[in-house]
Motif scaffolding. Structure first.
Motif, PDB file in Angstrom:
ATOM      1  N   THR A  28      -6.646   6.171  -2.298  1.00 56.15           N
ATOM      2  CA  THR A  28      -7.182   6.783  -3.513  1.00 56.15           C
ATOM      3  C   THR A  28      -6.940   8.288  -3.487  1.00 56.15           C
ATOM      4  N   SER A 154      -1.847   3.066   1.403  1.00 60.56           N
ATOM      5  CA  SER A 154      -3.185   3.022   2.004  1.00 60.56           C
ATOM      6  C   SER A 154      -3.121   2.310   3.344  1.00 60.56           C
ATOM      7  N   LYS A 159      -5.061  -3.831   4.125  1.00 63.49           N
ATOM      8  CA  LYS A 159      -3.675  -3.649   3.669  1.00 63.49           C
ATOM      9  C   LYS A 159      -2.712  -4.129   4.772  1.00 63.49           C
TER      10      LYS A 159
HETATM   11  C1  LIG Z   1      -6.442  -0.406  -1.898  1.00 66.95           C
HETATM   12  C2  LIG Z   1      -5.786   0.142  -3.110  1.00 66.95           C
HETATM   13  C3  LIG Z   1      -5.933   1.494  -3.483  1.00 66.95           C
HETATM   14  C4  LIG Z   1      -6.872   2.423  -2.802  1.00 66.95           C
HETATM   15  O1  LIG Z   1      -6.672   2.598  -1.448  1.00 66.95           O
HETATM   16  P1  LIG Z   1      -7.903   3.096  -0.519  1.00 66.95           P
HETATM   17  O2  LIG Z   1      -7.247   3.451   0.778  1.00 66.95           O
HETATM   18  O3  LIG Z   1      -8.863   1.947  -0.406  1.00 66.95           O
HETATM   19  O4  LIG Z   1      -8.506   4.275  -1.185  1.00 66.95           O
HETATM   20  C5  LIG Z   1      -5.218   1.959  -4.577  1.00 66.95           C
HETATM   21  N1  LIG Z   1      -4.420   1.149  -5.276  1.00 66.95           N
HETATM   22  C6  LIG Z   1      -4.254  -0.158  -4.961  1.00 66.95           C
HETATM   23  C7  LIG Z   1      -3.318  -1.004  -5.784  1.00 66.95           C
HETATM   24  C8  LIG Z   1      -4.951  -0.707  -3.876  1.00 66.95           C
HETATM   25  O5  LIG Z   1      -4.803  -2.012  -3.580  1.00 66.95           O
END
Ligand SMILES: *Cc1c(COP(=O)(O)O)cnc(C)c1O
Length: 339
Positions: A28, A154, A159
């Motif tokens: 994010t 991320s 992930k």
């Molecule tokens: C997980 C995710 C985010 C945000 O990542 P964080 O590390 O949790 O802040 C943004 N975009 C997508 C498509 C995601 O799956």
């Protein structure tokens, strides 16, 4: 910002095939930092798919810009390039300047970056890749991290390449942009720690997370291979009973999720749950229908593919350490339930 952070950035840049890597605190924050670095804010519109994780649109709101929701394609879950022109028109009618597009590689499959690059260039718009779910994936044009002028990812544990907390990274071949991002990462720092040249954030990646990622990177390709083989097995077994994920020729997904479409999704999910098979619905409500976004412009009144996906997607268990027995258990019970 210990030595492991710089080492990780070098290794990640090498992994994707060149350019600069700026690590940061989350996926994010990566998006927010990129929008700040590109000076996108009040009065600007950013086109974004309506079927994505909410953080993609949230970052746009956080910098004061206007998200414009565009529909996605049902077979590949990515932003529908054929709907972008209408998104630009909606932005303009809402009085906002169509400044950028954020494409999302949903579930690990790269979006149609070739078409997105050409649309953005034709319209003088910036292009950002939200690759939070797709680190390690590729297309015939290269690896994720090099498919758009700037890419965010991320390392949240769920992930494909996860650390043990929060983390993220930004990839770009633009040295100037990378240097602005490094400044934004530490409160807009200039030539020294107490020289402030712009507004930034506290966006550092913890050294301990970098150390963990350096170790996990060593087994990452083997883990991706495992995800591929499970996905292949699922698709071969399930394609008669469900609409299985489509992978365009020459593309490689990182299989963050293995997501099928089934008409009686909730019944199947409940039946699998009762057998001890966890499933998940990403996402049961498109972003444009969530409370804070209901008044945001959209390309069409009904983003019908996004709405259809919200009704029928179901993600099955997938991770590199899922045993063959467990894969079989999922397949057999899915086939029995979905009949
Ligand atoms: C997980 C995710 C985010 C945000 O990542 P964080 O590390 O949790 O802040 C943004 N975009 C997508 C498509 C995601 O799956």
């Amino acid at each position: 910002m210990g030595p492991e952070v710089a080492q990780l950035e070098d290794e990640l840049a090498g992994y994707v095939g060149g350019g600069e890597c700026v690590s940061c605190s989350s996926g994010t924050d990566a998006l927010v930092m990129v929008l700040m670095a590109l000076e996108i804010g009040r009065g600007d519109a950013v086109l974004v798919p309506s079927f994505t994780f909410g953080a993609t649109a949230e970052a746009i709101m956080l910098v004061g810009a206007t998200p414009v929701f565009v529909d996605v394609r049902g077979a590949t879950f990515d932003i529908d390039v054929a709907d972008l022109e209408r998104g630009v028109e909606s932005a303009t009618s809402a009085g906002a300047h169509p400044a950028a597009i954020i494409g999302v590689d949903l579930f690990g499959l790269p979006a149609d970056w070739r078409s997105l690059r050409s649309f953005a260039a034709d319209h003088g718009m910036k292009l950002i890749a939200d690759a939070a779910q797709s680190f390690g994936a590729s297309t015939p044009d290269g690896r994720v991290g090099t498919l758009a002028p700037v890419t965010t990812t991320s390392f949240f544990p769920a992930k494909p390449l996860g650390c043990y907390g929060d983390g993220g990274a930004i990839f770009t071949a633009d040295l100037g942009l990378a240097s602005i991002l490094r400044s934004i990462r530490v409160h807009g720092q200039g030539t020294s720690k107490y020289d402030t040249v712009r507004i930034g954030v506290n966006g550092r990646l913890d050294t301990i997370q970098a150390a963990i990622l350096l170790e996990k990177l060593k087994v990452f390709d083997a883990e991706l291979e495992q995800r591929h083989s499970i996905a292949r097995r699922y698709s071969a077994a399930l394609h008669n009973q469900a609409s299985v994920p489509e992978v365009p020729g020459g593309f490689r997904s990182s299989w963050a999720q293995y997501t099928v479409r089934v008409p009686d999704r909730d019944r199947i999910a409940a039946a699998l749950h009762s057998l001890g098979i966890p499933t998940a619905v990403y996402y049961s409500k498109p972003v444009h229908l969530q409370g804070p976004y209901r008044r945001a412009p959209r390309s069409q009144r009904e983003l019908s593919t996004s709405a259809a996906l919200a009704r029928d997607v179901l993600s099955l268990p997938i991770h590199p350490y899922l045993s063959t027995d467990d894969q079989e258990f999922v397949i057999n019970n899915f086939l029995e339930t979905a009949q």
